[in-house]
Design a protein around this motif. Structure first.
Motif, PDB file in Angstrom:
ATOM      1  N   MET A   1       7.582 -17.308  -3.949  1.00 34.80           N
ATOM      2  CA  MET A   1       8.550 -16.347  -3.297  1.00 34.80           C
ATOM      3  C   MET A   1       9.250 -15.623  -4.615  1.00 34.80           C
ATOM      4  O   MET A   1       9.599 -16.556  -5.363  1.00 34.80           O
ATOM      5  CB  MET A   1       9.621 -16.960  -2.337  1.00 34.80           C
ATOM      6  N   GLU A   2       9.497 -14.466  -4.326  1.00 33.75           N
ATOM      7  CA  GLU A   2      10.276 -13.696  -5.370  1.00 33.75           C
ATOM      8  C   GLU A   2      11.578 -13.369  -4.989  1.00 33.75           C
ATOM      9  O   GLU A   2      11.985 -13.084  -3.744  1.00 33.75           O
ATOM     10  CB  GLU A   2       9.497 -12.552  -5.842  1.00 33.75           C
ATOM     11  N   TRP A   3      12.682 -13.197  -5.800  1.00 34.94           N
ATOM     12  CA  TRP A   3      13.888 -12.793  -5.558  1.00 34.94           C
ATOM     13  C   TRP A   3      13.962 -11.200  -5.225  1.00 34.94           C
ATOM     14  O   TRP A   3      13.264 -10.556  -5.741  1.00 34.94           O
ATOM     15  CB  TRP A   3      14.901 -12.792  -6.808  1.00 34.94           C
ATOM     16  N   ILE A   4      14.575 -10.851  -4.235  1.00 34.34           N
ATOM     17  CA  ILE A   4      14.595  -9.553  -3.762  1.00 34.34           C
ATOM     18  C   ILE A   4      15.987  -8.742  -3.831  1.00 34.34           C
ATOM     19  O   ILE A   4      17.094  -9.440  -3.784  1.00 34.34           O
ATOM     20  CB  ILE A   4      14.412  -9.353  -2.293  1.00 34.34           C
ATOM     21  N   SER A   5      15.849  -7.941  -4.828  1.00 35.83           N
ATOM     22  CA  SER A   5      17.239  -7.017  -5.187  1.00 35.83           C
ATOM     23  C   SER A   5      18.051  -6.463  -4.134  1.00 35.83           C
ATOM     24  O   SER A   5      17.295  -5.764  -3.029  1.00 35.83           O
ATOM     25  CB  SER A   5      16.936  -6.184  -6.321  1.00 35.83           C
ATOM     26  N   VAL A   6      19.348  -6.732  -3.802  1.00 36.30           N
ATOM     27  CA  VAL A   6      19.925  -5.944  -2.751  1.00 36.30           C
ATOM     28  C   VAL A   6      19.930  -4.317  -2.808  1.00 36.30           C
ATOM     29  O   VAL A   6      20.093  -3.610  -1.838  1.00 36.30           O
ATOM     30  CB  VAL A   6      21.439  -6.460  -2.605  1.00 36.30           C
ATOM     31  N   GLU A   7      19.738  -3.953  -3.909  1.00 34.54           N
ATOM     32  CA  GLU A   7      19.228  -2.521  -4.122  1.00 34.54           C
ATOM     33  C   GLU A   7      17.951  -2.178  -3.765  1.00 34.54           C
ATOM     34  O   GLU A   7      17.983  -0.906  -3.426  1.00 34.54           O
ATOM     35  CB  GLU A   7      19.339  -2.198  -5.719  1.00 34.54           C
ATOM     36  N   ASP A   8      17.109  -3.031  -3.666  1.00 34.19           N
ATOM     37  CA  ASP A   8      15.493  -2.659  -3.188  1.00 34.19           C
ATOM     38  C   ASP A   8      15.777  -2.708  -1.585  1.00 34.19           C
ATOM     39  O   ASP A   8      14.894  -2.009  -1.008  1.00 34.19           O
ATOM     40  CB  ASP A   8      14.507  -3.482  -3.798  1.00 34.19           C
ATOM     41  N   ARG A   9      16.237  -3.683  -1.042  1.00 33.44           N
ATOM     42  CA  ARG A   9      16.070  -4.010   0.548  1.00 33.44           C
ATOM     43  C   ARG A   9      17.246  -5.126   0.767  1.00 33.44           C
ATOM     44  O   ARG A   9      17.419  -5.996   0.215  1.00 33.44           O
ATOM     45  CB  ARG A   9      14.687  -4.616   0.776  1.00 33.44           C
ATOM     46  N   LEU A  10      17.728  -5.018   1.980  1.00 36.14           N
ATOM     47  CA  LEU A  10      18.495  -5.880   2.781  1.00 36.14           C
ATOM     48  C   LEU A  10      17.747  -6.817   3.929  1.00 36.14           C
ATOM     49  O   LEU A  10      17.040  -6.309   4.372  1.00 36.14           O
ATOM     50  CB  LEU A  10      19.860  -5.322   3.241  1.00 36.14           C
ATOM     51  N   PRO A  11      18.330  -8.118   4.021  1.00 37.45           N
ATOM     52  CA  PRO A  11      17.574  -8.670   5.266  1.00 37.45           C
ATOM     53  C   PRO A  11      17.923  -7.798   6.537  1.00 37.45           C
ATOM     54  O   PRO A  11      18.909  -7.199   6.622  1.00 37.45           O
ATOM     55  CB  PRO A  11      18.440 -10.085   5.424  1.00 37.45           C
ATOM     56  N   THR A  12      16.871  -7.803   7.427  1.00 36.47           N
ATOM     57  CA  THR A  12      16.891  -7.048   8.610  1.00 36.47           C
ATOM     58  C   THR A  12      17.492  -8.088   9.885  1.00 36.47           C
ATOM     59  O   THR A  12      17.639  -7.370  11.043  1.00 36.47           O
ATOM     60  CB  THR A  12      15.597  -6.512   8.871  1.00 36.47           C
ATOM     61  N   SER A  13      17.626  -9.189   9.789  1.00 31.98           N
ATOM     62  CA  SER A  13      18.087 -10.151  10.814  1.00 31.98           C
ATOM     63  C   SER A  13      18.512 -11.263  10.008  1.00 31.98           C
ATOM     64  O   SER A  13      18.581 -11.591   8.783  1.00 31.98           O
ATOM     65  CB  SER A  13      16.813 -10.604  11.716  1.00 31.98           C
ATOM     66  N   GLU A  14      19.407 -11.909  10.925  1.00 29.07           N
ATOM     67  CA  GLU A  14      20.270 -13.087  10.621  1.00 29.07           C
ATOM     68  C   GLU A  14      19.533 -14.104  10.347  1.00 29.07           C
ATOM     69  O   GLU A  14      18.799 -14.601  11.369  1.00 29.07           O
ATOM     70  CB  GLU A  14      21.390 -13.503  11.481  1.00 29.07           C
ATOM     71  N   MET A  15      19.506 -14.890   9.117  1.00 23.72           N
ATOM     72  CA  MET A  15      18.510 -16.071   8.729  1.00 23.72           C
ATOM     73  C   MET A  15      19.143 -16.713   7.453  1.00 23.72           C
ATOM     74  O   MET A  15      19.800 -15.904   6.972  1.00 23.72           O
ATOM     75  CB  MET A  15      17.143 -15.595   8.359  1.00 23.72           C
ATOM     76  N   ASP A  16      18.714 -17.988   7.308  1.00 25.74           N
ATOM     77  CA  ASP A  16      19.083 -18.935   6.322  1.00 25.74           C
ATOM     78  C   ASP A  16      18.551 -17.974   4.897  1.00 25.74           C
ATOM     79  O   ASP A  16      17.155 -18.025   4.996  1.00 25.74           O
ATOM     80  CB  ASP A  16      18.851 -20.203   6.375  1.00 25.74           C
ATOM     81  N   LEU A  17      19.280 -17.572   3.953  1.00 22.32           N
ATOM     82  CA  LEU A  17      18.751 -17.369   2.751  1.00 22.32           C
ATOM     83  C   LEU A  17      19.176 -17.941   1.755  1.00 22.32           C
ATOM     84  O   LEU A  17      20.164 -18.797   1.483  1.00 22.32           O
ATOM     85  CB  LEU A  17      19.164 -15.844   2.685  1.00 22.32           C
ATOM     86  N   LEU A  18      18.330 -17.869   0.630  1.00 26.75           N
ATOM     87  CA  LEU A  18      18.943 -18.087  -1.032  1.00 26.75           C
ATOM     88  C   LEU A  18      19.482 -17.106  -1.332  1.00 26.75           C
ATOM     89  O   LEU A  18      18.963 -16.006  -1.305  1.00 26.75           O
ATOM     90  CB  LEU A  18      17.712 -18.732  -1.817  1.00 26.75           C
ATOM     91  N   VAL A  19      20.808 -17.082  -2.075  1.00 27.14           N
ATOM     92  CA  VAL A  19      21.246 -16.015  -2.769  1.00 27.14           C
ATOM     93  C   VAL A  19      21.744 -16.353  -4.063  1.00 27.14           C
ATOM     94  O   VAL A  19      21.986 -17.337  -4.478  1.00 27.14           O
ATOM     95  CB  VAL A  19      22.352 -15.245  -1.711  1.00 27.14           C
ATOM     96  N   CYS A  20      21.777 -15.070  -4.878  1.00 23.65           N
ATOM     97  CA  CYS A  20      22.506 -15.194  -6.181  1.00 23.65           C
ATOM     98  C   CYS A  20      23.308 -14.262  -6.505  1.00 23.65           C
ATOM     99  O   CYS A  20      23.134 -13.118  -5.940  1.00 23.65           O
ATOM    100  CB  CYS A  20      21.206 -15.063  -6.994  1.00 23.65           C
ATOM    101  N   THR A  21      24.427 -14.302  -6.918  1.00 27.89           N
ATOM    102  CA  THR A  21      25.463 -13.358  -7.153  1.00 27.89           C
ATOM    103  C   THR A  21      25.804 -12.944  -8.603  1.00 27.89           C
ATOM    104  O   THR A  21      24.949 -13.584  -9.324  1.00 27.89           O
ATOM    105  CB  THR A  21      26.979 -13.994  -6.486  1.00 27.89           C
ATOM    106  N   ASN A  22      26.523 -11.839  -8.706  1.00 25.25           N
ATOM    107  CA  ASN A  22      26.770 -11.619 -10.083  1.00 25.25           C
ATOM    108  C   ASN A  22      27.723 -12.533 -10.984  1.00 25.25           C
ATOM    109  O   ASN A  22      27.802 -12.276 -11.996  1.00 25.25           O
ATOM    110  CB  ASN A  22      27.324 -10.156 -10.078  1.00 25.25           C
ATOM    111  N   THR A  23      28.058 -13.420 -10.351  1.00 22.17           N
ATOM    112  CA  THR A  23      28.797 -14.667 -11.080  1.00 22.17           C
ATOM    113  C   THR A  23      28.020 -15.796 -11.377  1.00 22.17           C
ATOM    114  O   THR A  23      28.236 -16.673 -11.391  1.00 22.17           O
ATOM    115  CB  THR A  23      30.441 -15.080 -10.415  1.00 22.17           C
ATOM    116  N   TYR A  24      26.783 -15.684 -11.069  1.00 18.47           N
ATOM    117  CA  TYR A  24      25.677 -16.760 -11.145  1.00 18.47           C
ATOM    118  C   TYR A  24      25.792 -17.939 -10.273  1.00 18.47           C
ATOM    119  O   TYR A  24      25.237 -18.963 -10.363  1.00 18.47           O
ATOM    120  CB  TYR A  24      25.487 -17.272 -12.628  1.00 18.47           C
ATOM    121  N   TYR A  25      26.476 -17.524  -8.916  1.00 19.90           N
ATOM    122  CA  TYR A  25      26.520 -18.667  -7.903  1.00 19.90           C
ATOM    123  C   TYR A  25      25.103 -18.487  -7.010  1.00 19.90           C
ATOM    124  O   TYR A  25      24.515 -17.433  -7.012  1.00 19.90           O
ATOM    125  CB  TYR A  25      27.698 -18.377  -6.951  1.00 19.90           C
ATOM    126  N   MET A  26      24.232 -19.584  -6.979  1.00 19.39           N
ATOM    127  CA  MET A  26      23.098 -19.770  -6.239  1.00 19.39           C
ATOM    128  C   MET A  26      23.214 -20.522  -5.169  1.00 19.39           C
ATOM    129  O   MET A  26      23.818 -21.940  -5.418  1.00 19.39           O
ATOM    130  CB  MET A  26      21.998 -19.977  -7.163  1.00 19.39           C
TER     131      MET A  26
END
Length: 66
Positions: A1-26
């Motif tokens: 699996m690859e990270w998806i940029s929020v600039e490229d695409r957002l999730p289309t349904s509610e589901m559990d996700l791994l996220v990374c923020t601009n403060t390096y929270y994962m």
């Protein structure tokens, strides 16, 4: 699996996700398409600003234990 940029695409349904923020929270997060808002699983000892989500990916399948 690859990270998806929020600039490229957002999730289309509610589901559990791994996220990374601009403060390096994962961690675990959710995106709510109806309200266009993010939510995070916050560790009880975290009081820092978690920042804005920059990347996300679907959670991997759990391992087969048996």
């Amino acid at each position: 699996m690859e990270w998806i940029s929020v600039e490229d695409r957002l999730p289309t349904s509610e589901m559990d996700l791994l996220v990374c923020t601009n403060t390096y929270y994962m961690g675990v997060g959710w995106y709510y398409p109806q309200t266009q808002k993010w939510d995070f699983e916050i560790q009880k000892h975290t009081e820092a600003d978690l920042g804005e989500v920059t990347h996300w990916m679907p959670m991997p399948k759990p391992p087969e234990i048996f």
